[in-house]
Design an enzyme around this catalytic site. Structure first.
Site, PDB file in Angstrom:
ATOM      1  N   GLU A  30       0.286   0.626 -28.445  1.00 22.24           N
ATOM      2  CA  GLU A  30      -1.166   0.609 -28.228  1.00 22.24           C
ATOM      3  C   GLU A  30      -1.928   1.127 -29.439  1.00 22.24           C
ATOM      4  OE1 GLU A  30      -2.251  -1.098 -26.034  1.00 22.24           O
ATOM      5  OE2 GLU A  30      -0.749  -1.147 -24.452  1.00 22.24           O
ATOM      6  N   TYR A  52      -9.436   2.761 -23.437  1.00 24.18           N
ATOM      7  CA  TYR A  52      -8.487   1.660 -23.332  1.00 24.18           C
ATOM      8  C   TYR A  52      -7.037   2.167 -23.358  1.00 24.18           C
ATOM      9  CZ  TYR A  52      -5.142  -1.794 -24.535  1.00 24.18           C
ATOM     10  OH  TYR A  52      -4.000  -2.529 -24.519  1.00 24.18           O
ATOM     11  N   ASP A 112     -10.260  -4.102 -22.220  1.00 25.44           N
ATOM     12  CA  ASP A 112     -10.293  -4.296 -23.664  1.00 25.44           C
ATOM     13  C   ASP A 112     -11.165  -5.521 -23.976  1.00 25.44           C
ATOM     14  OD1 ASP A 112      -8.715  -6.446 -22.933  1.00 25.44           O
ATOM     15  OD2 ASP A 112      -7.492  -6.330 -24.737  1.00 25.44           O
TER      16      ASP A 112
END
Length: 292
Positions: free
Chosen positions: A38, A121, A139
DNA sequence: CACCCGTGGAA
DNA sequence: TTTCCAAGGGT
């Protein structure tokens, strides 16, 4: 009262058959790998992340492995993924995971949010994808899909707090289905409902898509802020200096840095910015290095 | 909230 | 060639 998401069943079925085989989707990938993925995926395309994350996890299989090396090693290994502050933040997050969570990536959203470099997020993505918790993961892809398929608009409005609630309304109540749905709607935005040239003919939601039903009206909302030109920007100068710092074994002299960019004021601004961000350490006499 | 932060590939 | 944009986050 709540009702089940109208689009989750068809979207989840589509995902089961069409999901890309990405490394971090391996059920055994682990929370640390997902957290690293991520971080890397924040504004860096999937195709560039795949080789990078494999090397990264091979070298630092746990947060503790990363936490015990100098930040310079992380920044160097980050190489040219872009936004090198993310490498610094990922290293700092690893340190915090060791200090506060016994070296285990936390599963709680608030604990994740408290980590350096983890925002709305990433916190929910890790909690949902690594631990199976039911959270709306929002997102740029999910916002675009919802804008089109649900709101009937070509592009989403600027990011807002409301986005979380909008996504939550579509999220299946079941934890496992919710986790798949989060990944599925993101995937749809990444490969079908794309920003440019969406492949509407191949879209599993075409029968119910509000944007299609409305005749694909053009976007008429507020103009999105245009990204400033990179050529000649401070960011370019910072990038040049960072490239030099990464490649160097010893300190980089001020003379070498001066040779990288002619404009004195701009070069000075870039260097001071890097020092303020903690990406560069040193002074004019002894030269500059990555943080150790 | 507006702006800043790298890098590279595709249209 | 220029422009767009890519699983955002911090200030």
């Amino acid at each position: 009262m709540s009702r089940e998401s109208p689009i989750a069943p068809v979207l989840n079925r589509w995902f089961a058959e069409n999901a890309r085989d990405l490394p971090w989707r391996d059920p055994d990938y682990g929370a640390w790998g997902i957290l690293v993925s991520e971080f890397m995926l924040q504004q860096t395309p999937v195709v560039r992340v795949i080789p990078a994350i494999t090397a990264w996890l091979d070298r630092w299989p746990t947060p503790a492995d990363l936490a015990r090396v100098p930040p310079a090693e992380a920044v160097r290994a980050w190489d040219r993924l872009g936004y090198p502050r993310r490498a610094l933040w990922l290293h700092q997050a690893a340190v915090e995971i060791v200090e506060r969570h016994g070296g285990v990536v936390p599963s709680d959203v608030d604990d994740l949010l408290a980590l350096q470099g983890v925002g709305d997020y990433t916190a929910r993505a890790v909690s949902a994808f690594a631990y199976g918790h039911r959270h709306p993961v929002v997102d740029t892809n999910t916002r675009r899909v919802i804008a089109r398929a649900v709101a009937g608009q070509a592009e989403p409005a600027p990011p807002a707090k409301r986005d979380l609630a909008d996504m939550d309304e579509l999220l299946p109540t079941d934890d496992a289905e919710a986790r798949v749905f989060n990944a599925a709607i993101m995937e749809l935005g990444a490969v079908v409902c794309t920003a440019r040239a969406p492949r509407c003919d191949d879209c599993p939601l075409r029968e119910s898509c509000a944007w299609r039903a409305a005749g694909y009206p053009a976007y008429d909302g507020p103009r999105k802020a245009v990204q400033k030109k990179f050529e000649g920007s401070d960011r370019q100068v910072r990038g040049l200096i960072m490239r030099e710092l990464r490649a160097a074994h010893g300190p980089v002299t001020i003379t070498e840095i001066t040779s990288l960019w002619a404009d004195d004021a701009q070069r000075e601004r870039a260097l001071c910015g890097l020092i303020a961000d903690g990406l560069a350490v040193g002074d004019r006499e002894s030269g500059f290095t990555l943080p150790s």
